[in-house]
Design a protein around this motif. Structure first.
Motif, PDB file in Angstrom:
ATOM      1  N   GLY A   1      14.102 -25.586  18.277  1.00  0.00           N
ATOM      2  CA  GLY A   1      13.671 -26.716  18.657  1.00  0.00           C
ATOM      3  C   GLY A   1      12.426 -27.314  17.949  1.00  0.00           C
ATOM      4  O   GLY A   1      11.851 -28.581  18.212  1.00  0.00           O
TER       5      GLY A   1
ATOM      6  N   SER B   1       8.736 -27.195  20.210  1.00  0.00           N
ATOM      7  CA  SER B   1       8.957 -27.969  21.606  1.00  0.00           C
ATOM      8  C   SER B   1      10.391 -28.131  22.135  1.00  0.00           C
ATOM      9  O   SER B   1      11.202 -27.876  21.531  1.00  0.00           O
ATOM     10  CB  SER B   1       8.208 -29.411  21.510  1.00  0.00           C
ATOM     11  OG  SER B   1       9.321 -30.251  21.090  1.00  0.00           O
ATOM     12  N   ALA B   2      10.256 -28.211  23.383  1.00  0.00           N
ATOM     13  CA  ALA B   2      11.430 -28.451  24.283  1.00  0.00           C
ATOM     14  C   ALA B   2      12.415 -29.601  24.185  1.00  0.00           C
ATOM     15  O   ALA B   2      13.301 -29.622  24.708  1.00  0.00           O
ATOM     16  CB  ALA B   2      11.396 -27.753  25.742  1.00  0.00           C
ATOM     17  N   LYS B   3      11.451 -30.553  23.689  1.00  0.00           N
ATOM     18  CA  LYS B   3      11.957 -32.059  23.684  1.00  0.00           C
ATOM     19  C   LYS B   3      13.455 -32.332  23.027  1.00  0.00           C
ATOM     20  O   LYS B   3      14.077 -33.007  23.850  1.00  0.00           O
ATOM     21  CB  LYS B   3      11.118 -32.861  22.661  1.00  0.00           C
ATOM     22  CG  LYS B   3       9.990 -33.726  23.888  1.00  0.00           C
ATOM     23  CD  LYS B   3       9.221 -34.739  23.046  1.00  0.00           C
ATOM     24  CE  LYS B   3       8.121 -35.216  23.963  1.00  0.00           C
ATOM     25  NZ  LYS B   3       7.178 -36.021  23.206  1.00  0.00           N
ATOM     26  N   GLN B   4      13.523 -31.634  21.994  1.00  0.00           N
ATOM     27  CA  GLN B   4      14.966 -31.963  21.439  1.00  0.00           C
ATOM     28  C   GLN B   4      16.130 -31.095  21.869  1.00  0.00           C
ATOM     29  O   GLN B   4      17.332 -31.379  21.691  1.00  0.00           O
ATOM     30  CB  GLN B   4      15.126 -31.734  19.995  1.00  0.00           C
ATOM     31  CG  GLN B   4      13.999 -32.502  19.218  1.00  0.00           C
ATOM     32  CD  GLN B   4      14.157 -32.466  17.734  1.00  0.00           C
ATOM     33  OE1 GLN B   4      14.710 -31.723  17.178  1.00  0.00           O
ATOM     34  NE2 GLN B   4      13.523 -33.514  17.359  1.00  0.00           N
TER      35      GLN B   4
ATOM     36  N   HIS C   1      18.788 -29.469  24.465  1.00  0.00           N
ATOM     37  CA  HIS C   1      19.571 -29.779  25.476  1.00  0.00           C
ATOM     38  C   HIS C   1      19.316 -29.047  26.805  1.00  0.00           C
ATOM     39  O   HIS C   1      18.994 -29.505  27.782  1.00  0.00           O
ATOM     40  CB  HIS C   1      21.165 -29.420  25.387  1.00  0.00           C
ATOM     41  CG  HIS C   1      21.854 -29.687  26.700  1.00  0.00           C
ATOM     42  ND1 HIS C   1      22.147 -28.353  27.482  1.00  0.00           N
ATOM     43  CD2 HIS C   1      22.395 -30.746  27.119  1.00  0.00           C
ATOM     44  CE1 HIS C   1      22.713 -29.046  28.640  1.00  0.00           C
ATOM     45  NE2 HIS C   1      23.078 -30.420  28.462  1.00  0.00           N
TER      46      HIS C   1
ATOM     47  N   LEU D   1      16.136 -26.253  28.734  1.00  0.00           N
ATOM     48  CA  LEU D   1      14.945 -25.590  28.648  1.00  0.00           C
ATOM     49  C   LEU D   1      15.048 -24.299  27.736  1.00  0.00           C
ATOM     50  O   LEU D   1      15.811 -23.539  28.042  1.00  0.00           O
ATOM     51  CB  LEU D   1      14.141 -25.500  29.867  1.00  0.00           C
ATOM     52  CG  LEU D   1      13.975 -26.689  30.437  1.00  0.00           C
ATOM     53  CD1 LEU D   1      13.279 -26.593  31.860  1.00  0.00           C
ATOM     54  CD2 LEU D   1      12.648 -27.467  29.619  1.00  0.00           C
TER      55      LEU D   1
END
Lengths: 273, 460
Positions: free
Chosen positions: B29, B32-35, B37, B39
Motif C-alpha cells: 500500500g 499507508s493503509a489508505k489504498q 481494501h 487494514l
C-alpha cells in the motif's frame, strides 16, 4: 417525600397572576420546587380559572411540567423533590398536613404524556378509580359510570363492543381517550394534562383537542404543551415559563398577538426554544 | 513431539506470519493503509490463518485416523499363530502389544513374537508421526507462500478473516449443542436397555421401590422392585413444602424491594439476599441434617408427635430457603420492568401504594412472577445435596411431611455411588430416573421461559 412548608396565610401578591377572568379554582402563591439542591421552579404566582383551559408553554426544562405536578402533588412520588409555597384548591391548602392526598387526587385528575392504560380490560380501566374511592357498589353503578365516562371521552361508539378486551389493544389516540375517560370516571373538578398529544398523530391530536374543548364545560383544565398552535387552539389563558420562572400570563389571544415580555415574544416567534 | 508442542510451534509460526503479512500489506500500500481494501492487520490475520489452519485441520484428521490405520497394519503383520485365536483373545493380545510399544505395564509374559510385534507397532507409529510432521511443514510453507502471493491492494482480507471467525464461533456453539445431544442420547440409550429388563409401566406406575439385584442367582432379595411412584411422590412432597416457604417469602421480599424500599436499603439488601443463592448446597444440606431436622424432631416430641429424624419437612424447609433468592430476585426484576407510567397513572387516580401494588403492579407482573416460580420449581426438583442429607433414603409412599421420604435425585446418587456393575437393572434404573427428571425440568423451563418472554415483549 416532600412536606411543604405550610404558612397559614400566604401574602397574596397582586400581580398578573390574579388576573383570572372568572373565579379562580386553584391558586399558587410563591411556589418553589427543588430537586435536591437544584431549584426547578422559582416564586411562581398563578391562578387557574374555573371551567377554563389554562395552557402552560415554554422551552424544555422550564418547569411547566413541574408546576403541573405540584397541583395534584404527584411530585411527592419523586425522591428528593421538595415543594414550598402556598397552593390552594378552592381556598384549601393542598399541602396542609391534614389534607389527604388520596382525596386531593380524586378531585384533581391527571392525564400523562404517553397513554398509560393499565394492562386490564377497557371496563376495568374505567372502574379502577371509582372502585378505590368507593363510588360504585354494584354492577349497575359500574356499567353506568363506564358508559358515561366513555361517552364524555368520545370513545363509547368505538369501544362499546369491546369493553372486555385489554385497553392496551387500542390505538394510541384511543388509549389516550381511554386515559381521559379513566380520569373523568372519578368525577374530578380539575384535570391536569401533561403534553397529552405528544405521542399521537395529527388526526388523533385534533380529536383530543375537540374533546378538551367539550370537557371545559364541566371541568377546569390545565394543559402543558410544546405546541404553541395547540395552546392557541384550546386554551383561554396561557402562561409562559422560562428557566423556572413564570414570565408572563394572560388571555391566550393577548399572549400570542401582543406579548408584553421580550422573552415571550422571542419564544412564540420561534427565536429560541 | 507431542500434540501440545506441535500446537505451540504452529502458534509461534502463525504469529510470525501475522507480522510478515502486515508488513507486506503496508509495503504494497505504499506505507499507508489508505489504498488497501482491508487494514494491514487483517492481511496479517489472513496470512496467519493460511499458515495455521491447514496444519491444524491435518493434525485433527491425523489423530482421528492414525490409530485405526496403525492397528490394521498391526493386525496384518501378526504372527501366524495368532490367527487361531478368538476375537476376544486377539483384542487382548493387541492391547498388550500396544502397551508394550508405549512402555506401559504388561500383564502377560513377554514372548519373542510379542516383542517383535510391539517393535513393529512402535515403528509404524514413529513413521506415521514423521510423515505427519513433514506434510504439516509442507502445508505451513505452501500456505505462507500462497498467502503472501495473494496480498495486494484489492485483496478482501477483512471479509475472508471475518468469515473464518464466524465459522470458528459456529463450531464453538456446535460443540456445546452436540454435547447436550450426546448426553440426551446416552440417557435415552441406557434407559432403553433398562426397559428391556423392567417393563415401562412397572417403572412408571409401580408403587414399590427396592432396587436390589442379585450378583448370584441364589442370593436373598434377588428380585428388585422398580416402581418409581414413591420417588415421584417424595420429590413432589418436598418440592411442595419448599414452594410453600419460598413463594410467599420470596414474593413479599420482592414487593418490598421493588416498591417500598428506599434505593439505599435496596442497594444493600438485594445483594445480601442474593448471597443466599451463592451458598453451596452441601452447606445447606448439613444445615438441614444437623440443625433443622433435629429441631423439628425435638419440637415434635415436645408436643407428642412422632417426627422422623430425617423428615421431608426439614429438607423441604431448607430447600425453600435456598430458592428464595430465585423467586425474589426474578420477581423483583419483573416488577421493576413494569413501567413507571403505570404507577403514576394509578397514583394520579388517588390510589394508595398498596392498592397500586395489588391492583396494578402484581397483575402486570404476574406472568413474569409465574415464570420465576416455575424456574424455582424446576430448581427444587433437581436439587440433590439437601435431600440426600436431610430427607432420608426410605422410599415411603406417604403424604405425611414428618416421615422420611426419598426423591428421584437421592436415588440416582445411591444407585451410582460406590463400585457398580454397569449392566444391571439397578444401575440402569438411574438413567431412567435421570431421563424422567430431565424431561420434567426441561418442560418446566421451556414453559417458564415462554411465559417470561411473552411478558417481556409487552413493554419493551
Amino acid at each position: 417525600m416532600s412536606l411543604a412548608e405550610t404558612e397559614g396565610t400566604a401574602p397574596v401578591q397582586a400581580g398578573q397572576a390574579a388576573q383570572a377572568a372568572g373565579e379562580a379554582k386553584m391558586t399558587a402563591r410563591d411556589a418553589n420546587v427543588y430537586y435536591g439542591d437544584a431549584q426547578a421552579l422559582k416564586h411562581v404566582d398563578l391562578d387557574i380559572g374555573t371551567n377554563e383551559v389554562t395552557s402552560l408553554i415554554g422551552p424544555s426544562g422550564c418547569g411547566k411540567s413541574t408546576f403541573l405536578r405540584c397541583l395534584n402533588r404527584m411530585n411527592d412520588v419523586i425522591d428528593g423533590c421538595r415543594v414550598k409555597g402556598d397552593i390552594r384548591l378552592d381556598e384549601e391548602d393542598i399541602y396542609h398536613p391534614s389534607l389527604d392526598v388520596v382525596q386531593l387526587r380524586a378531585r384533581v385528575g391527571m392525564v400523562f404524556q404517553k397513554p398509560n392504560p393499565f394492562p386490564k380490560s377497557i371496563y376495568e380501566n374505567i372502574v379502577y378509580g371509582p372502585r378505590i374511592h368507593g363510588m360504585v357498589h354494584n354492577k349497575g353503578d359500574m356499567d353506568e359510570i363506564v358508559e358515561s365516562s366513555l361517552r364524555r371521552a368520545g370513545l363509547w361508539e368505538e369501544a362499546k363492543d369491546r369493553l372486555e378486551q385489554p385497553g392496551t389493544g387500542l390505538s394510541g389516540g384511543q388509549q389516550q381517550r381511554l386515559c381521559i375517560a379513566r380520569a373523568i370516571a372519578v368525577n374530578p373538578e380539575v384535570i391536569l394534562m401533561d403534553e397529552p398529544c405528544s405521542a399521537l398523530d395529527p388526526i388523533a391530536t385534533s380529536r383530543i383537542e375537540e374533546l378538551i374543548d367539550e370537557l371545559r364545560q364541566n371541568f377546569t383544565i390545565v394543559i402543558v404543551t410544546h405546541s404553541m398552535q395547540q395552546a392557541a387552539r384550546v386554551s383561554q389563558r396561557t402562561a409562559f415559563f422560562h428557566l423556572g420562572i413564570l414570565v408572563e400570563v394572560g388571555p391566550t389571544e393577548e399572549i400570542f398577538t401582543n406579548p408584553k415580555d421580550k422573552r415571550t415574544q422571542d419564544y412564540i416567534t420561534g427565536r429560541f426554544g | 513431539m507431542n500434540v501440545l508442542t506441535i500446537l505451540l510451534v504452529l502458534l509461534i509460526l502463525s504469529a510470525a506470519a501475522y507480522f510478515v503479512g502486515q508488513r507486506q500489506a503496508l509495503a504494497v500500500g505504499g506505507g499507508s493503509a489508505k489504498q488497501l481494501h482491508s487494514l494491514p492487520s487483517y492481511h496479517g490475520f489472513y496470512t496467519a490463518l493460511w499458515v495455521a489452519l491447514p496444519a491444524i485441520i491435518l493434525l485433527i484428521l491425523w489423530l482421528v485416523i492414525e490409530p485405526h490405520v496403525a492397528e490394521s497394519v498391526l493386525r496384518a503383520n501378526l504372527p501366524q499363530a495368532y490367527s487361531q485365536l478368538t476375537d476376544a483373545e486377539l483384542n487382548l493380545r493387541i492391547g498388550e502389544i500396544k502397551r508394550l510399544a508405549t512402555g506401559n505395564i504388561v500383564g502377560a509374559t513377554i514372548s519373542q513374537d510379542l516383542q517383535a510385534a510391539a517393535d513393529s507397532y512402535a515403528n509404524t507409529m514413529t513413521v506415521s508421526r514423521i510423515a505427519m510432521l513433514l506434510i504439516m511443514a509442507a502445508l505451513v510453507g505452501i500456505g505462507f507462500v500462497f498467502a503472501r502471493k495473494r496480498i495486494s491492494i484489492t485483496l478482501r482480507a477483512r471479509n475472508q478473516v471475518e468469515r473464518v471467525t464466524t465459522i470458528i464461533m459456529f463450531l464453538a456453539s456446535l460443540i456445546a449443542i452436540l454435547t447436550t445431544v450426546g448426553i440426551i442420547l446416552s440417557l435415552l440409550f441406557e434407559t432403553g436397555r433398562f426397559f428391556t429388563m423392567v417393563p415401562f409401566w412397572d417403572f412408571l406406575f409401580g408403587i414399590h421401590w427396592s432396587p436390589q439385584t442379585a450378583l448370584r442367582a441364589d442370593q436373598v432379595g434377588a428380585s428388585g422392585a422398580f416402581g418409581a411412584i414413591p420417588l415421584f411422590a417424595g420429590t413432589l412432597l418436598i418440592t411442595f413444602i419448599a414452594m410453600l416457604v419460598a413463594v410467599p417469602v420470596g414474593l413479599f421480599s420482592a414487593i418490598y424491594m421493588s416498591e417500598y424500599a428506599s434505593p439505599r436499603v435496596r442497594a444493600i439488601a438485594k445483594p445480601l439476599l442474593e448471597v443466599l443463592a451463592g451458598i453451596p448446597t452441601v452447606v445447606y444440606g448439613f444445615f438441614a441434617a444437623l440443625a433443622v431436622a433435629p429441631f423439628f424432631r425435638g419440637m415434635g416430641e415436645s408436643i407428642g408427635l412422632d417426627v422422623s429424624s430425617e423428615s421431608a419437612l426439614a429438607a423441604g424447609m431448607v430447600m425453600g430457603i435456598m430458592i428464595i433468592p430465585f423467586v425474589s430476585s426474578l420477581s423483583d426484576d419483573v416488577m421493576n420492568a413494569v413501567p413507571q407510567t403505570l404507577r403514576d397513572g394509578s397514583y394520579a387516580l388517588g390510589a394508595t401504594q398498596s392498592e397500586t401494588v395489588r391492583q396494578v403492579i402484581l397483575p402486570a407482573a404476574l406472568p413474569g412472577i409465574v415464570g420465576a416460580v416455575l424456574l424455582a420449581v424446576s430448581r427444587a426438583i433437581g436439587e440433590t445435596m439437601i435431600v440426600v442429607m436431610a430427607a432420608g433414603l426410605a422410599a415411603n409412599l406417604t403424604a405425611n411431611p414428618l416421615e422420611s421420604v426419598t426423591t428421584v435425585t437421592v436415588q440416582i446418587v445411591t444407585l451410582l455411588t460406590g463400585d457398580q456393575e454397569f449392566d444391571s437393572a439397578k444401575t440402569l434404573a438411574a438413567f431412567a430416573l435421570g431421563l424422567v427428571l430431565f424431561v420434567v425440568t426441561l418442560c418446566l423451563n421451556v414453559y417458564a421461559l415462554h411465559i417470561v418472554r411473552k411478558y417481556r415483549e409487552k413493554y419493551d
